[in-house]
Design an enzyme around this catalytic site. Structure first.
Site, mmCIF file in Angstrom:
data_model
loop_
_atom_site.group_PDB
_atom_site.id
_atom_site.type_symbol
_atom_site.label_atom_id
_atom_site.label_comp_id
_atom_site.label_asym_id
_atom_site.label_seq_id
_atom_site.Cartn_x
_atom_site.Cartn_y
_atom_site.Cartn_z
ATOM 1 N N LYS A 202 -4.298 -10.724 56.231
ATOM 2 C CA LYS A 202 -3.725 -10.681 54.872
ATOM 3 C C LYS A 202 -4.668 -9.825 54.045
ATOM 4 O O LYS A 202 -5.803 -10.211 53.786
ATOM 5 C CB LYS A 202 -3.634 -12.112 54.306
ATOM 6 C CG LYS A 202 -2.547 -12.315 53.270
ATOM 7 C CD LYS A 202 -2.692 -11.510 51.989
ATOM 8 C CE LYS A 202 -3.678 -12.128 51.023
ATOM 9 N NZ LYS A 202 -3.897 -11.249 49.833
ATOM 10 N N CYS B 256 -20.747 -7.225 47.431
ATOM 11 C CA CYS B 256 -21.270 -8.586 47.457
ATOM 12 C C CYS B 256 -22.787 -8.567 47.582
ATOM 13 O O CYS B 256 -23.459 -9.491 47.159
ATOM 14 C CB CYS B 256 -20.658 -9.358 48.614
ATOM 15 S SG CYS B 256 -20.649 -8.415 50.135
ATOM 16 N N GLU C 28 -22.490 -13.741 39.557
ATOM 17 C CA GLU C 28 -22.137 -12.454 40.148
ATOM 18 C C GLU C 28 -21.201 -11.714 39.184
ATOM 19 O O GLU C 28 -20.145 -12.228 38.821
ATOM 20 C CB GLU C 28 -21.412 -12.681 41.481
ATOM 21 C CG GLU C 28 -20.964 -11.390 42.128
ATOM 22 C CD GLU C 28 -20.387 -11.615 43.535
ATOM 23 O OE1 GLU C 28 -19.427 -12.387 43.677
ATOM 24 O OE2 GLU C 28 -20.917 -11.007 44.479
HETATM 25 P P1 NAI Z 1 -10.561 -13.410 45.674
HETATM 26 O O1 NAI Z 1 -11.545 -14.210 46.434
HETATM 27 O O2 NAI Z 1 -9.588 -14.120 44.804
HETATM 28 O O3 NAI Z 1 -9.712 -12.485 46.682
HETATM 29 C C1 NAI Z 1 -10.094 -12.132 47.992
HETATM 30 C C2 NAI Z 1 -8.937 -12.320 48.940
HETATM 31 O O4 NAI Z 1 -8.560 -13.703 48.942
HETATM 32 C C3 NAI Z 1 -7.662 -11.545 48.559
HETATM 33 O O5 NAI Z 1 -7.018 -11.098 49.736
HETATM 34 C C4 NAI Z 1 -6.805 -12.604 47.881
HETATM 35 O O6 NAI Z 1 -5.439 -12.339 47.958
HETATM 36 C C5 NAI Z 1 -7.159 -13.840 48.684
HETATM 37 N N1 NAI Z 1 -6.937 -15.126 47.997
HETATM 38 C C6 NAI Z 1 -7.009 -15.373 46.667
HETATM 39 N N2 NAI Z 1 -6.715 -16.658 46.428
HETATM 40 C C7 NAI Z 1 -6.449 -17.248 47.621
HETATM 41 C C8 NAI Z 1 -6.086 -18.562 48.035
HETATM 42 N N3 NAI Z 1 -5.929 -19.526 47.153
HETATM 43 N N4 NAI Z 1 -5.915 -18.792 49.358
HETATM 44 C C9 NAI Z 1 -6.078 -17.820 50.262
HETATM 45 N N5 NAI Z 1 -6.408 -16.548 49.929
HETATM 46 C C10 NAI Z 1 -6.587 -16.266 48.629
HETATM 47 O O7 NAI Z 1 -11.384 -12.356 44.823
HETATM 48 P P2 NAI Z 1 -10.882 -11.542 43.539
HETATM 49 O O8 NAI Z 1 -10.079 -12.417 42.653
HETATM 50 O O9 NAI Z 1 -10.280 -10.292 43.998
HETATM 51 O O10 NAI Z 1 -12.280 -11.227 42.857
HETATM 52 C C11 NAI Z 1 -12.927 -12.232 42.094
HETATM 53 C C12 NAI Z 1 -14.419 -12.181 42.278
HETATM 54 O O11 NAI Z 1 -14.727 -12.459 43.634
HETATM 55 C C13 NAI Z 1 -15.080 -10.838 42.028
HETATM 56 O O12 NAI Z 1 -15.353 -10.643 40.680
HETATM 57 C C14 NAI Z 1 -16.318 -10.961 42.856
HETATM 58 O O13 NAI Z 1 -17.295 -11.674 42.137
HETATM 59 C C15 NAI Z 1 -15.895 -11.786 44.040
HETATM 60 N N6 NAI Z 1 -15.582 -10.959 45.221
HETATM 61 C C16 NAI Z 1 -16.456 -10.929 46.268
HETATM 62 C C17 NAI Z 1 -16.221 -10.105 47.344
HETATM 63 C C18 NAI Z 1 -17.156 -10.020 48.500
HETATM 64 O O14 NAI Z 1 -17.214 -8.999 49.147
HETATM 65 N N7 NAI Z 1 -17.858 -11.081 48.851
HETATM 66 C C19 NAI Z 1 -15.054 -9.224 47.389
HETATM 67 C C20 NAI Z 1 -14.148 -9.381 46.282
HETATM 68 C C21 NAI Z 1 -14.429 -10.215 45.245
#
Ligand code: NAI
Ligand code: MG
Length: 506
Positions: A202, A311, A408
């Site tokens: 996904k 990250c 973060e």
């Molecule tokens: P997110 O964690 O919401 O999204 C990442 C993935 O998880 C996407 O594919 C999204 O569709 C999916 N997702 C979201 N809610 C879900 C749920 N309830 N169940 C299953 N899958 C779900 O991250 P978002 O909203 O894009 O970014 C928010 C913050 O997260 C950023 O500001 C950053 O701090 C952090 N982040 C960290 C990343 C990393 O590489 N560790 C990458 C992206 C965001």
């Protein structure tokens, strides 16, 4: 800073091939077929530089996840994938890496349009590392093996032959973010395929495009139907359905710590295996004897690379007070020189943030920092739209309790703090975080560097460098930065079960 003079209309600068490919609504890959969502719904993919529409993609939800999991199950249980020899599976993986290289320009263009990052960066980093990941993983299927183990069980006298047999965990659900759209696919798919698993991937709703192009390359490489299924859709619907699906054996997630915890909850119902690669607030530590010029360049790249949307970004800079002003002035000067612009323009060094939501988050942190009394040496706010551009920012005069220091930000925002001595207090301050993903140490005293490196609660430490990634090096976090490791030999553990088989032979 006149960005808008350089930003063309959406797709104006795209190559004809990419423009044509994006002109049709892009379907999802399920069981080797390109299909629309069962609901018939689509959603728009937005160009973060212009806020215009790049494409429409299928809006997959629970029903599509069900179909994709069923396909992955069939492919795992009875498809040709598990009957292929390790060498044949390795050849398919190698071919995927080759095809990524052959299509490097197109894939870099898609990631640039979709995410906003400069195409040159996408080519040199994202796409190259993606190909490397498949090539590296292509060597593993022939080298994953168990051990023969002598046993000493006096309660069961006799002679036994015992051995372990690593087996693929089964159907894997993978959920990935938008900061490195193609590379996150590669980090996840490479080891899952090397171990013989099948996958439902996904992808992030913000950046689905390069994954769909990769899906075409997977089929071209000869991956059998159903081995990788790619679903586009939202986290709360498609993502949540995948994380909770009873026919999925393991979930691998990269994204926010907040959603990582939801994944763990969803997976707890049937105790699915889970690996997580989550957030960070990584310390970058500069000792008084560091080479200032190299440190300034490294500290700037540590936070500004990929617009701070990493990250592992080196977002907390600790500098010895003897050279604090020099280093902060240097990083600020480097920030001011960064050319913001449209990702497909050759001279662009930094594009927009990925989305309106991320723009709101990052500028919200900038406002909170200022309200708390932090001072912006450079930057400090967003750029008026269209486009989600934020000025590279260096904040000083912070205190440890400020949100900008603790949380973060995931944008081009550095907090810089002076320290007096390399002592327990410095190590404690560096480790004072919920996260433990990465860290940097800058010094010409290599003994001291290693003493510090050993005491940092962090999955990666870079000495006199930053952001050095390799398919062969494990990457992942201590504390709330996650569970398990990506890449290297170690990631294979995320996708394997160990079976111990014992036979009485005398
Ligand atoms: P997110 O964690 O919401 O999204 C990442 C993935 O998880 C996407 O594919 C999204 O569709 C999916 N997702 C979201 N809610 C879900 C749920 N309830 N169940 C299953 N899958 C779900 O991250 P978002 O909203 O894009 O970014 C928010 C913050 O997260 C950023 O500001 C950053 O701090 C952090 N982040 C960290 C990343 C990393 O590489 N560790 C990458 C992206 C965001
Ligand atoms: Mg989210």
């Amino acid at each position: 800073m006149n960005i808008h003079a350089t930003v063309a209309g959406t797709l104006d600068k795209a190559s004809p091939k990419v423009r044509d490919w994006l002109a049709q609504p892009r379907p999802m890959l399920i069981d080797g077929q390109w299909v629309a969502a069962k609901s018939g719904k689509t959603f728009a993919v937005i160009d973060p530089a212009t806020e215009g529409k790049l494409a429409e993609v299928a809006e997959g939800d629970k029903a599509d996840i069900d179909a994709a999991v069923a396909a992955a199950r069939r492919a795992f249980d009875s498809g040709p994938w598990r009957k292929m020899t390790p060498s044949e599976r390795g050849r398919v993986l190698h071919k995927i890496g080759d095809l990524i290289y052959e299509n490097i320009d197109e894939l870099a263009e898609l990631d640039s349009l979709d995410n906003g990052k400069p195409k040159a960066v996408a080519k040199a980093a994202d796409v190259t590392l993606s190909a490397d990941m498949f090539h590296y993983m292509s060597g593993w299927p022939t080298k994953i093996h168990g051990k023969t183990i002598p046993i000493s069980n006096l309660a069961a006298p006799g002679e036994y032959f015992s051995f372990t047999r690593p087996e693929p965990v089964g159907v894997v659900g993978q959920i990935i973010p938008w900061n490195f759209p193609l590379l996150m696919c590669a980090w996840k798919l490479g080891p899952a395929l090397a171990t013989g698993c099948t996958v439902v991937l996904k992808v992030a709703e913000e950046t689905p495009l390069s994954a769909l192009r990769l899906g075409e390359l997977l089929l071209e490489a000869g991956l059998p139907d159903g081995v990788v299924n790619i679903v586009t859709g939202f986290g709360e619907t498609a993502g949540a359905a995948l994380a909770a699906h009873p026919n999925v054996n393991k979930v691998a997630f990269t994204g926010s710590t907040e959603v990582g915890k939801l994944i763990v909850q969803a997976a707890s119902h049937d105790l699915k295996r889970v690996s997580l690669e989550l957030g960070g607030k990584s310390p970058n530590i500069v000792l008084a004897d560091a080479d200032v010029e190299a440190t300034v360049a490294g500290a700037a790249a540590g936070i500004f690379f990929n617009h701070g949307q990493c990250c592992n970004a080196g977002s907390r800079l600790f500098v010895h007070d003897k050279i604090f002003d020099k280093v902060v002035d240097g990083v600020s000067a480097a920030a001011e020189k960064i050319k913001l612009g449209f990702g497909l323009d050759e001279d662009t060094e930094m594009g927009p943030l990925v989305s309106e939501v991320q723009y709101g988050r990052v500028t919200g942190y900038l406002d909170s920092g200022k309200a708390d009394g932090a001072k912006a040496v450079t930057g400090g706010d967003g750029v008026d739209g269209p486009g989600y551009f934020v000025k590279p920012t260096v904040l000083v005069d912070t205190t440890p309790d400020m949100k900008v220091v603790k949380e973060e930000i995931f944008g081009p925002v550095l907090v810089a703090m002076p320290f007096k001595d390399v002592d327990d207090d410095l190590i404690r301050d560096a480790n004072n975080s919920l996260y433990g993903l990465a860290a940097g140490v800058w010094t010409s005293d290599i003994q001291k560097a290693h003493q510090i490196a050993n005491r940092l609660e962090s999955g990666t430490v870079w000495v006199n460098c930053y952001h050095v990634f390799d398919a062969a090096l494990p990457f992942g976090g201590y504390k709330q930065s996650g569970w398990g490791r990506e890449m290297g030999e170690q990631v294979l553990n995320n996708y394997l079960e160990t079976k111990a088989i014992t036979t009485k032979i005398g």
